[in-house]
Design a protein around this motif. Sequence first.
Motif, mmCIF file in Angstrom:
data_model
loop_
_atom_site.group_PDB
_atom_site.id
_atom_site.type_symbol
_atom_site.label_atom_id
_atom_site.label_comp_id
_atom_site.label_asym_id
_atom_site.label_seq_id
_atom_site.Cartn_x
_atom_site.Cartn_y
_atom_site.Cartn_z
ATOM 1 N N HIS A 104 0.748 -1.275 -0.144
ATOM 2 C CA HIS A 104 -0.105 -0.065 -0.036
ATOM 3 C C HIS A 104 0.740 1.329 0.174
ATOM 4 O O HIS A 104 0.228 2.315 0.224
ATOM 5 N N CYS A 105 2.181 1.220 -0.129
ATOM 6 C CA CYS A 105 3.024 2.332 -0.133
ATOM 7 C C CYS A 105 2.891 3.358 -1.001
ATOM 8 O O CYS A 105 3.236 4.524 -0.932
ATOM 9 N N LYS A 139 0.338 4.772 -2.062
ATOM 10 C CA LYS A 139 -0.624 6.072 -1.495
ATOM 11 C C LYS A 139 -0.368 6.043 -0.092
ATOM 12 O O LYS A 139 -0.376 7.430 0.247
ATOM 13 N N TYR A 140 0.217 5.025 0.769
ATOM 14 C CA TYR A 140 0.251 5.545 2.276
ATOM 15 C C TYR A 140 1.529 5.800 2.702
ATOM 16 O O TYR A 140 1.934 5.984 3.746
ATOM 17 N N TYR A 192 -2.918 10.432 1.484
ATOM 18 C CA TYR A 192 -1.853 10.055 0.753
ATOM 19 C C TYR A 192 -1.120 11.571 0.366
ATOM 20 O O TYR A 192 -0.021 11.321 0.043
#
Lengths: 490, 358
Positions: free
Chosen positions: A159-160, A162-163, B113
């Motif tokens: 998920h990195c 986006k997060y 994000y």
Amino acid sequence: MESAVVESRPEVLAALARILPREALLVEAEDTRPYECDGLTLIRQRPMAVALPQTEAQVVAVLRLCHRLGVPVVPRGAGTGLAGSALPDAGGVLLSMARFNRILAVDRRACTATVEPGVRNLAISEAAAPQGLYYAPDPSSQVACTIGGNVAENSGGVHCLKYGLTLHNVLRVRGYTVDGEAVEFGSLAPDAAGLDLLALVVGSEGMLAVTMEVTVRLVPRPELARCIMASFADVAQAGDAVAALIAAGIIPAGLEMLDQAASRLVEPFAHAGYDLEAAAVLLCESDGTPEEVEEEIAHMSQVLRAAQATRIQVSRDEAERLKFWAGRKNAFPAAGRAAPAYYCTDGTIPRKHIGQMLKSIQAMERRYGLSCPNVFHAGDGNLHPLVLFDDSDPDSVARAEAFGAEILEESVRLGGTVTGEHGVGMEKLNQMCSQFDRPTLDAFAAVKRAFDPAGTLNPGKVIPSLHRCAEYGRQRVVGGALPHPELPRF
Amino acid sequence: MDATLGQLVEQVRGATQARTPLRIRAGGSKDFYGNPSRGQILDPRPWQGIEAYDPSELVVTARAGTRLAELEAVLAAQGQMLAFEPPHFGPDATVGGCVAAGLAGPRRASAGYTHGGLRDFLLGARLLDGRGQLLRFGGTVMKNVAGYDVARVLAGSLGVLGLLVDVSLKVLPLPRAEVTLRFELGEAQALERLCDWQGRPLPVSGSAWCQGALTVRLSGAEAALAAARGRLGGEAIAAADASAFWQDLREHQLEWFAGELPLWRLAVPPQAPPLALVGAQLIEWGGGQRWLRSAQAPARIREEAARLGGHATLFRGGDRAGGVFSPLNPALLAIHRRLKQAFDPAGIFNPDRLVQGL
């Protein structure tokens, strides 16, 4: 080295025994053997001793003692790292932080969790769940890996895109420099005074400081997540679809690709329902409020169709979404079943070269006589080729190593990096010589000295010596044909 | 080597040999910021231009002397932005100065994000060090753990480790839609409200409290904004007024910033209670950044910031001779000195600017 005295082994062990309880010090070969490697199992080394401190005072005492005696210290969390960053030093102490496994606080108002370094990644999210929060970085090993190790490696996950990585989700690290001096990097405030040393410590592979306590940022759990599974008739088209999604202004919560060999590898194992006729399968996730997800899934589907997807399936419920991911998340165990051994590297390249890279890997499969299914974090161009080989056959091992090395060289050539999330450790020392010039490598060494003037904290990792780079340069001149194929080079 | 870059290298090598201090300065838009420094001007502006920009890679690489306004215009034409919303503080602000100052605007404390400060978006950098060497750290890809992340340390370093040459920044798509809401609330209530929102899946992308009003920006998909508005209430601000408000906040052009009293910036944990200090306040970043106009003693202001777990910077004005940043503890100061020695052994770059005596 500064003024440190290198003592003999019996003297060091006797001194350690004075500061650690009996059960916190392992010295016999049978006791230290479980610590002889991390997730990179092809290189092993037993340490002089393993210290398993239970109190912070014991950690400080071990560090001060080792510093005084000039004994190397290698910190270790769960030992799940894939690059050998936690490989012990033969004459040193392996400092296991595993017993520091308490969650100290989950603060709903601040959206933070403060934990000891041995707390498992997933345990943080589990502890935060009642507050509707979670810790976003989710490396595949999240059931087992510790936050201390995540800080050392700047771990990523699916998920990195986006997060963010560990770096983006850690606010503060409290710990000790190698001489036992207390230090604190970062802050619970948005920033701290002075240079941003936290950015250096995160991803430093345990070479700059020993982590004693970590405060992470927690984020609200999205109300809904849905995943699209899209098939493509050609890997290049799948690569182009990734670029098209980004160009359309979409940042998917997850964007992963499996080539046909990988889908066929995992399907019998995970029953994820992958399209086995497709040349590539893309998994594309949206999360957020139900309204947001509905809008985004429609937008994503439209872009994927325009990008020549041959089949599009959207998860109807949480069970189906997890099923889609089950295949991707089980790629490594599936590789472990399909061959006696597999070798996974993690070069990262600009997204636009994904198709070209996969074609290069196909050519290498023929050249090295080994198959290599590919799974990767397509959203950020982070590849995980799984070179399948036979670890009982020295020739197969040598070919796998050369194959992996060539993929990394190709990653550098395409403008990328030799490691996106696994770290350099011992594994990629050679390729560091290709990615960085000598002045830059010397600058890394100077950074190391700024934190650890004597060079005894996790020595020998990440920064290749001048001699090693010269040797590697000569090998490469020979043209990939290794001079002594019988020697393991991991 | 390019002749323009060659001249910068020569100037640095000459200064190192002669041990002449250099003061890195391009547009001069942030002359007011940091400790007083000294030295011959080293101006990177001849080294300007965008080296590489492929929107689908979400990365732009620009030379340090590139005007920040030019870079942002190029990104906007492709529907993208610098998500940390850096303040320019003048039309001549450059990319190098922006990175060296490390400042971020209202969007710094976004949910989701877009969250993060400048260093979170800095993927790579080329540095001209005190030996006149060009060092390349990081790269142009999102994930890169090869070697120490030195590039990110350059964010906010105020040029003390060397001259930034090029930087690679992660960019993000412009939000699909935005709406700004206003609430009449006192300070304590506003802080409480912001804290509560932070823990919920809301698309907050900016917050500012001053003079009894909390202004909040939401960014995202239309549907998400509509749903969030329903939950939050408040009074919607007309789009043009809202856009002017956030721009003026980012550039410190709001009426609140006018006047002669020293301007302090306190970075504190967002959930910290109201400051026990005398002076007018403007609160941003969900409570994490508190601007204070105050004539109170610097020691008292620093003490309060430290009590709350943060630090205080004398941002503009005031008596700057005593140092504008919160002092470092001895262990961190020792690491700073050794890093400085490693990159700038002759101590020529921006002496004192970040840390007095460094």
